[in-house]
Design an enzyme around this catalytic site. Sequence first.
Site, PDB file in Angstrom:
ATOM      1  N   TRP A 147      26.481 -39.023   9.947  1.00 11.76           N
ATOM      2  CA  TRP A 147      26.119 -37.847   9.174  1.00 11.76           C
ATOM      3  C   TRP A 147      27.357 -36.893   9.582  1.00 11.76           C
ATOM      4  CZ3 TRP A 147      23.320 -40.439  12.389  1.00 11.76           C
ATOM      5  CH2 TRP A 147      23.198 -40.296  13.975  1.00 11.76           C
ATOM      6  N   GLU A 167      19.216 -34.506  11.384  1.00  7.26           N
ATOM      7  CA  GLU A 167      18.612 -33.805  12.533  1.00  7.26           C
ATOM      8  C   GLU A 167      17.208 -33.776  12.729  1.00  7.26           C
ATOM      9  OE1 GLU A 167      20.418 -32.600  14.812  1.00  7.26           O
ATOM     10  OE2 GLU A 167      22.366 -32.455  13.791  1.00  7.26           O
ATOM     11  N   GLN A 185      13.416 -37.459  17.055  1.00  3.74           N
ATOM     12  CA  GLN A 185      12.387 -38.298  17.579  1.00  3.74           C
ATOM     13  C   GLN A 185      12.833 -39.844  17.833  1.00  3.74           C
ATOM     14  OE1 GLN A 185      10.473 -37.154  14.196  1.00  3.74           O
ATOM     15  NE2 GLN A 185      10.584 -39.185  13.024  1.00  3.74           N
ATOM     16  N   TYR A 202      15.507 -25.537  15.917  1.00  2.26           N
ATOM     17  CA  TYR A 202      16.470 -26.466  16.395  1.00  2.26           C
ATOM     18  C   TYR A 202      17.251 -26.894  15.175  1.00  2.26           C
ATOM     19  CZ  TYR A 202      18.877 -30.686  17.579  1.00  2.26           C
ATOM     20  OH  TYR A 202      19.919 -31.402  17.620  1.00  2.26           O
ATOM     21  N   ASP A 222      18.053 -28.397  22.722  1.00  6.46           N
ATOM     22  CA  ASP A 222      17.237 -29.347  22.767  1.00  6.46           C
ATOM     23  C   ASP A 222      17.100 -29.803  24.022  1.00  6.46           C
ATOM     24  OD1 ASP A 222      19.487 -30.928  22.908  1.00  6.46           O
ATOM     25  OD2 ASP A 222      18.992 -32.128  21.233  1.00  6.46           O
ATOM     26  N   CYS A 249      29.742 -38.220  36.376  1.00  2.00           N
ATOM     27  CA  CYS A 249      30.476 -37.275  36.587  1.00  2.00           C
ATOM     28  C   CYS A 249      31.842 -37.333  36.562  1.00  2.00           C
ATOM     29  CB  CYS A 249      30.095 -36.312  37.937  1.00  2.00           C
ATOM     30  SG  CYS A 249      28.097 -35.872  37.660  1.00  2.00           S
ATOM     31  N   CYS A 270      33.445 -36.320  33.307  1.00  2.00           N
ATOM     32  CA  CYS A 270      33.018 -35.211  32.602  1.00  2.00           C
ATOM     33  C   CYS A 270      34.099 -34.019  32.567  1.00  2.00           C
ATOM     34  CB  CYS A 270      31.814 -34.607  33.744  1.00  2.00           C
ATOM     35  SG  CYS A 270      31.230 -33.063  32.998  1.00  2.00           S
ATOM     36  N   CYS A 316      30.980 -27.409  37.132  1.00  2.00           N
ATOM     37  CA  CYS A 316      29.304 -27.679  37.240  1.00  2.00           C
ATOM     38  C   CYS A 316      28.856 -27.463  38.847  1.00  2.00           C
ATOM     39  CB  CYS A 316      29.467 -29.133  36.957  1.00  2.00           C
ATOM     40  SG  CYS A 316      27.474 -29.739  36.796  1.00  2.00           S
TER      41      CYS A 316
END
Length: 345
Positions: free
Chosen positions: A28, A45, A50, A125, A143, A199, A202, A208
């Site tokens: 998408w 979306e 789900q 959302y 979310d 991490c 990241c 963070c």
Amino acid sequence: MPLSPADLPAVRGALLSWFDRAGRPLPWRVGPEGRRDPYRVWVSEVLLQQTQVARGRVYFERFLAAFPTVQALAEAPIEAVLKAWEGCGYYARARNLHRAADVIVREGMPTTYDDWRALPGVGPYTAAAVASLAFGEARAVNDGNVRRVLARLHGERHPAEAWVQARADALLDPARPGALNEAVMDLGATICTPRAPKCGECPVRAWCAAFASGHPAAFPAPKVRAAVREIRAVALLLGDAHEAVLERREGNLLGGLMGLPTEIIRDGETPGETLARLAERLGAGVTGELGTATHTMTHRHVTLTVYSGTGGPPRSHVADAALSRLDHKALGLWERRQASLFAGA
Ligand code: ADE
């Protein structure tokens, strides 16, 4: 040191350059940034609310092959839509997609967050995702992934819904809102994962708070989950896995889908009594037990004991009906029985 507003441009830059390099190529995500096909974005979306991305991709391709445009979706009978949605769960979403497609065909494709929100089944959302990804509107999605990433970045163990939305709004890049939303989604899905965040890979660990604490996975604190209800039920397979008696389910247990005739075992009832009640309702006889299928949904765990039988109403062609995964598992019991009979013969 808490993340300060002065850090936000650098955090955005780090997220976006990571996303430009490492963002996932998903079906998408085609078309120019901020101007993607809103139909594809919308369907993806709704599906991904789900379903994990790996499985969502397959369902997305299947749904788009069946209904390549919003017109095709609007014109399709609801049974065909439910059939294409098969396995995705939460069938109310498929019904709402179908209803909303009808509104879109009559009134035109909405182009703003507020107009998307007005469609059936489109919550904050989905509206924020479609508005940002397909129309470049500065709307931050919120979310589970976003919540986790922001809770860690800010070192917040108990992030309230409004807090997450405010932090997400502050982080959003006004020039590239869709890309920033998807950067956070991808970070949450691939690096800032719930149990063992990576991490070391990241792009924003320098800012963070959870990383600095040495215990990144402790953020956010686990939510107290609502209890999962145990449901026990019996079903009768009258026919075989290809031609069987099917009924439209009523109520909120997989309501609206077709399935094997089923009765829930009531409090104080034995499974034998429930089965007798089911057989009597159908005018059928019971010939044996095929086994037990289980299925877990968000708030329910179903244990379904499946019996074979004879008589009853006319059979339908199973392949044409939209069935839940629970029913597919139940029919799988028949297939397994056949395979073992065959092997033993
Ligand atoms: N999860 C929900 N929406 C998504 C998207 N657009 N890309 C990747 N994962 C998602």
